[in-house]
Design a protein around this motif. Structure first.
Motif, PDB file in Angstrom:
ATOM      1  N   ARG A   1       0.865  -1.183   0.000  1.00 36.38           N
ATOM      2  CA  ARG A   1       0.000   0.000   0.000  1.00 36.38           C
ATOM      3  C   ARG A   1       0.901   1.232   0.000  1.00 36.38           C
ATOM      4  NH1 ARG A   1      -4.351  -1.523   4.710  1.00 36.38           N
ATOM      5  NH2 ARG A   1      -5.411  -3.139   3.551  1.00 36.38           N
ATOM      6  N   SER A   2       1.199   1.753  -1.167  1.00 37.10           N
ATOM      7  CA  SER A   2       2.181   2.823  -1.267  1.00 37.10           C
ATOM      8  C   SER A   2       1.681   4.175  -0.789  1.00 37.10           C
ATOM      9  CB  SER A   2       2.694   2.932  -2.706  1.00 37.10           C
ATOM     10  OG  SER A   2       1.634   3.258  -3.564  1.00 37.10           O
ATOM     11  N   ASP A   3       0.369   4.402  -0.779  1.00 39.54           N
ATOM     12  CA  ASP A   3      -0.175   5.682  -0.326  1.00 39.54           C
ATOM     13  C   ASP A   3      -0.409   5.632   1.180  1.00 39.54           C
ATOM     14  OD1 ASP A   3      -0.195   6.470  -2.979  1.00 39.54           O
ATOM     15  OD2 ASP A   3      -2.285   5.925  -3.274  1.00 39.54           O
ATOM     16  N   PHE A   4      -0.082   6.735   1.865  1.00 36.75           N
ATOM     17  CA  PHE A   4      -0.249   6.757   3.315  1.00 36.75           C
ATOM     18  C   PHE A   4      -0.466   8.177   3.805  1.00 36.75           C
ATOM     19  CE2 PHE A   4       4.292   7.077   2.472  1.00 36.75           C
ATOM     20  CZ  PHE A   4       4.665   8.170   3.226  1.00 36.75           C
ATOM     21  N   ILE A   5      -0.942   8.260   5.044  1.00 37.43           N
ATOM     22  CA  ILE A   5      -1.117   9.530   5.754  1.00 37.43           C
ATOM     23  C   ILE A   5      -0.418   9.376   7.095  1.00 37.43           C
ATOM     24  CG2 ILE A   5      -2.775  11.099   6.835  1.00 37.43           C
ATOM     25  CD1 ILE A   5      -4.837  10.105   4.752  1.00 37.43           C
ATOM     26  N   LEU A   6       0.275  10.429   7.520  1.00 38.51           N
ATOM     27  CA  LEU A   6       0.888  10.437   8.840  1.00 38.51           C
ATOM     28  C   LEU A   6       0.066  11.337   9.753  1.00 38.51           C
ATOM     29  CD1 LEU A   6       4.674  10.772   7.938  1.00 38.51           C
ATOM     30  CD2 LEU A   6       3.413   8.706   8.526  1.00 38.51           C
ATOM     31  N   ALA A   7      -0.177  10.864  10.970  1.00 38.63           N
ATOM     32  CA  ALA A   7      -0.961  11.640  11.927  1.00 38.63           C
ATOM     33  C   ALA A   7      -0.363  11.490  13.319  1.00 38.63           C
ATOM     34  CB  ALA A   7      -2.411  11.163  11.932  1.00 38.63           C
ATOM     35  N   SER A   8      -0.427  12.575  14.083  1.00 37.90           N
ATOM     36  CA  SER A   8      -0.010  12.545  15.478  1.00 37.90           C
ATOM     37  C   SER A   8      -1.203  12.077  16.302  1.00 37.90           C
ATOM     38  CB  SER A   8       0.423  13.942  15.920  1.00 37.90           C
ATOM     39  OG  SER A   8       0.651  13.957  17.314  1.00 37.90           O
TER      40      SER A   8
ATOM     41  N   LYS B   1     -12.771   1.979  12.336  1.00 41.29           N
ATOM     42  CA  LYS B   1     -13.381   2.784  11.273  1.00 41.29           C
ATOM     43  C   LYS B   1     -12.536   2.739  10.007  1.00 41.29           C
ATOM     44  CE  LYS B   1     -15.797   6.088  14.196  1.00 41.29           C
ATOM     45  NZ  LYS B   1     -15.948   7.488  14.608  1.00 41.29           N
ATOM     46  N   LEU B   2     -11.227   2.835  10.158  1.00 39.70           N
ATOM     47  CA  LEU B   2     -10.331   2.804   8.998  1.00 39.70           C
ATOM     48  C   LEU B   2     -10.352   1.425   8.338  1.00 39.70           C
ATOM     49  CD1 LEU B   2      -7.371   4.821  10.516  1.00 39.70           C
ATOM     50  CD2 LEU B   2      -8.746   5.517   8.549  1.00 39.70           C
ATOM     51  N   ARG B   3     -10.383   0.383   9.148  1.00 30.24           N
ATOM     52  CA  ARG B   3     -10.385  -0.981   8.618  1.00 30.24           C
ATOM     53  C   ARG B   3     -11.611  -1.238   7.746  1.00 30.24           C
ATOM     54  NH1 ARG B   3     -10.154  -3.570  13.286  1.00 30.24           N
ATOM     55  NH2 ARG B   3      -8.042  -2.858  13.650  1.00 30.24           N
TER      56      ARG B   3
ATOM     57  N   GLU C   1      -5.410   0.838   7.020  1.00 35.32           N
ATOM     58  CA  GLU C   1      -4.782   0.227   8.173  1.00 35.32           C
ATOM     59  C   GLU C   1      -3.943   1.283   8.900  1.00 35.32           C
ATOM     60  OE1 GLU C   1      -1.786  -3.561   8.660  1.00 35.32           O
ATOM     61  OE2 GLU C   1      -1.805  -2.486   6.775  1.00 35.32           O
ATOM     62  N   MET C   2      -4.062   1.340  10.217  1.00 39.64           N
ATOM     63  CA  MET C   2      -3.310   2.311  11.021  1.00 39.64           C
ATOM     64  C   MET C   2      -2.226   1.580  11.797  1.00 39.64           C
ATOM     65  SD  MET C   2      -4.854   4.889  13.843  1.00 39.64           S
ATOM     66  CE  MET C   2      -3.823   5.744  14.999  1.00 39.64           C
ATOM     67  N   LYS C   3      -1.003   2.077  11.688  1.00 36.00           N
ATOM     68  CA  LYS C   3       0.139   1.441  12.348  1.00 36.00           C
ATOM     69  C   LYS C   3       0.945   2.514  13.062  1.00 36.00           C
ATOM     70  CE  LYS C   3       3.571  -1.692  12.678  1.00 36.00           C
ATOM     71  NZ  LYS C   3       3.582  -2.474  13.858  1.00 36.00           N
TER      72      LYS C   3
ATOM     73  N   TYR D   1       7.440  16.702  12.171  1.00 35.10           N
ATOM     74  CA  TYR D   1       6.940  15.337  12.211  1.00 35.10           C
ATOM     75  C   TYR D   1       7.630  14.512  13.289  1.00 35.10           C
ATOM     76  CZ  TYR D   1       5.243  17.094   7.836  1.00 35.10           C
ATOM     77  OH  TYR D   1       4.657  17.879   6.899  1.00 35.10           O
ATOM     78  N   GLN D   2       8.107  15.180  14.308  1.00 40.63           N
ATOM     79  CA  GLN D   2       8.708  14.475  15.437  1.00 40.63           C
ATOM     80  C   GLN D   2       7.627  14.128  16.440  1.00 40.63           C
ATOM     81  OE1 GLN D   2      11.863  16.932  16.869  1.00 40.63           O
ATOM     82  NE2 GLN D   2      13.166  16.537  15.117  1.00 40.63           N
ATOM     83  N   GLY D   3       7.948  13.203  17.306  1.00 42.99           N
ATOM     84  CA  GLY D   3       6.972  12.765  18.293  1.00 42.99           C
ATOM     85  C   GLY D   3       6.242  11.543  17.803  1.00 42.99           C
ATOM     86  N   PRO D   4       5.296  11.055  18.604  1.00 44.61           N
ATOM     87  CA  PRO D   4       4.588   9.829  18.227  1.00 44.61           C
ATOM     88  C   PRO D   4       3.710  10.036  16.993  1.00 44.61           C
ATOM     89  CG  PRO D   4       3.853  10.632  20.383  1.00 44.61           C
ATOM     90  CD  PRO D   4       4.886  11.570  19.890  1.00 44.61           C
ATOM     91  N   LEU D   5       3.939   9.213  15.995  1.00 44.81           N
ATOM     92  CA  LEU D   5       3.162   9.280  14.752  1.00 44.81           C
ATOM     93  C   LEU D   5       2.590   7.910  14.422  1.00 44.81           C
ATOM     94  CD1 LEU D   5       5.386  11.434  12.349  1.00 44.81           C
ATOM     95  CD2 LEU D   5       3.363  12.157  13.606  1.00 44.81           C
ATOM     96  N   ALA D   6       1.475   7.954  13.717  1.00 43.49           N
ATOM     97  CA  ALA D   6       0.879   6.739  13.178  1.00 43.49           C
ATOM     98  C   ALA D   6       0.815   6.902  11.672  1.00 43.49           C
ATOM     99  CB  ALA D   6      -0.519   6.527  13.740  1.00 43.49           C
ATOM    100  N   ALA D   7       1.064   5.815  10.975  1.00 40.22           N
ATOM    101  CA  ALA D   7       0.933   5.808   9.512  1.00 40.22           C
ATOM    102  C   ALA D   7      -0.368   5.091   9.182  1.00 40.22           C
ATOM    103  CB  ALA D   7       2.116   5.101   8.866  1.00 40.22           C
ATOM    104  N   ILE D   8      -1.157   5.730   8.349  1.00 43.35           N
ATOM    105  CA  ILE D   8      -2.405   5.132   7.889  1.00 43.35           C
ATOM    106  C   ILE D   8      -2.179   4.742   6.442  1.00 43.35           C
ATOM    107  CG2 ILE D   8      -4.844   5.497   7.427  1.00 43.35           C
ATOM    108  CD1 ILE D   8      -3.042   7.478  10.099  1.00 43.35           C
ATOM    109  N   PHE D   9      -2.139   3.452   6.193  1.00 47.42           N
ATOM    110  CA  PHE D   9      -1.889   2.921   4.860  1.00 47.42           C
ATOM    111  C   PHE D   9      -3.225   2.674   4.166  1.00 47.42           C
ATOM    112  CE2 PHE D   9       1.678   1.637   7.495  1.00 47.42           C
ATOM    113  CZ  PHE D   9       2.757   2.070   6.746  1.00 47.42           C
ATOM    114  N   ALA D  10      -3.346   3.143   2.950  1.00 46.33           N
ATOM    115  CA  ALA D  10      -4.604   2.988   2.205  1.00 46.33           C
ATOM    116  C   ALA D  10      -4.332   2.278   0.894  1.00 46.33           C
ATOM    117  CB  ALA D  10      -5.230   4.347   1.943  1.00 46.33           C
ATOM    118  N   ASP D  11      -5.333   1.531   0.444  1.00 50.85           N
ATOM    119  CA  ASP D  11      -5.231   0.919  -0.879  1.00 50.85           C
ATOM    120  C   ASP D  11      -5.463   2.019  -1.909  1.00 50.85           C
ATOM    121  OD1 ASP D  11      -4.654  -1.642  -0.058  1.00 50.85           O
ATOM    122  OD2 ASP D  11      -6.735  -2.195   0.181  1.00 50.85           O
ATOM    123  N   ALA D  12      -6.422   1.862  -2.760  1.00 50.95           N
ATOM    124  CA  ALA D  12      -6.695   2.851  -3.798  1.00 50.95           C
ATOM    125  C   ALA D  12      -7.611   3.965  -3.302  1.00 50.95           C
ATOM    126  CB  ALA D  12      -7.338   2.163  -5.002  1.00 50.95           C
TER     127      ALA D  12
END
Length: 177
Positions: free
Chosen positions: A20-27, A42-44, A49-51, A79-90
């Motif tokens: 899943r090459s597209d992603f969003i980073l969120a604190s 909700k994302l699932r 997927e949130m990691k 972008y320092q500090g705790p981050l989560a990557a949200i991986f999305a398909d299309a």
């Protein structure tokens, strides 16, 4: 020398990035475990997927990923500090919508950055993507756009045929008199 645990973490992130090459980073700092679990569910449902990530390991995985290594992706100090990557398909816009809606009700979730089709996105870009219609909505709009002219052509042809039929009937009635 990197530990085996870090090597495995980079390999796992690299695998996710390849899949899943597209992603969003969120604190997510300040979210409770229950809130994170709710957000993940909700994302699932939308195929995302949130990691929770370690920033340095994530950047290493980006540099090693086949789909990202030539993009020279670098995220700044914000972008320092705790981050989560949200991986999305299309369907990254759908994931962005969920995150944006969740952030409205919970100020502890902050959109930071993202990556879509070879472009690095800032927080404003991610929010703009959240405003886009979903894939299904876009397909419906395209179908409606195609259907409109086709309907007009069919109606026009129907009017021509009906006019021709009326003219033939008028000539037939005139000849019968």
């Amino acid at each position: 020398m990197p530990s085996q645990e870090k090597i495995e973490a980079v390999a796992e992130l690299k695998g996710r990035l390849e899949k899943r090459s597209d992603f969003i980073l969120a604190s997510y700092s300040g979210l409770t475990v229950e809130e994170i679990t709710n957000l993940r569910a909700k994302l699932r449902k939308e195929g995302s997927e949130m990691k929770v990530i370690k920033n340095n390991l994530f950047l290493l995985a980006l540099k090693e990923s086949e789909k990202h290594k030539d993009k020279n992706i670098a995220f700044g100090s914000e972008y320092q500090g705790p981050l989560a990557a949200i991986f999305a398909d299309a369907n990254l816009p759908s994931a962005a919508k969920i995150l944006k809606e969740y952030a409205k009700t919970n100020k502890n979730l902050i959109l930071k950055a993202g990556y879509l089709d070879g472009s690095v996105l800032n927080a404003e870009d991610v929010e703009a993507i959240a405003g886009l219609p979903s894939r299904e909505q876009l397909l419906a709009q395209i179908a409606g756009g195609i259907n409109g002219p086709a309907r007009s052509i069919a109606s026009g042809l129907n009017q021509i045929i009906a006019g021709l039929a009326r003219a033939i009937q008028a000539v037939a009635e005139k000849n019968n008199q």
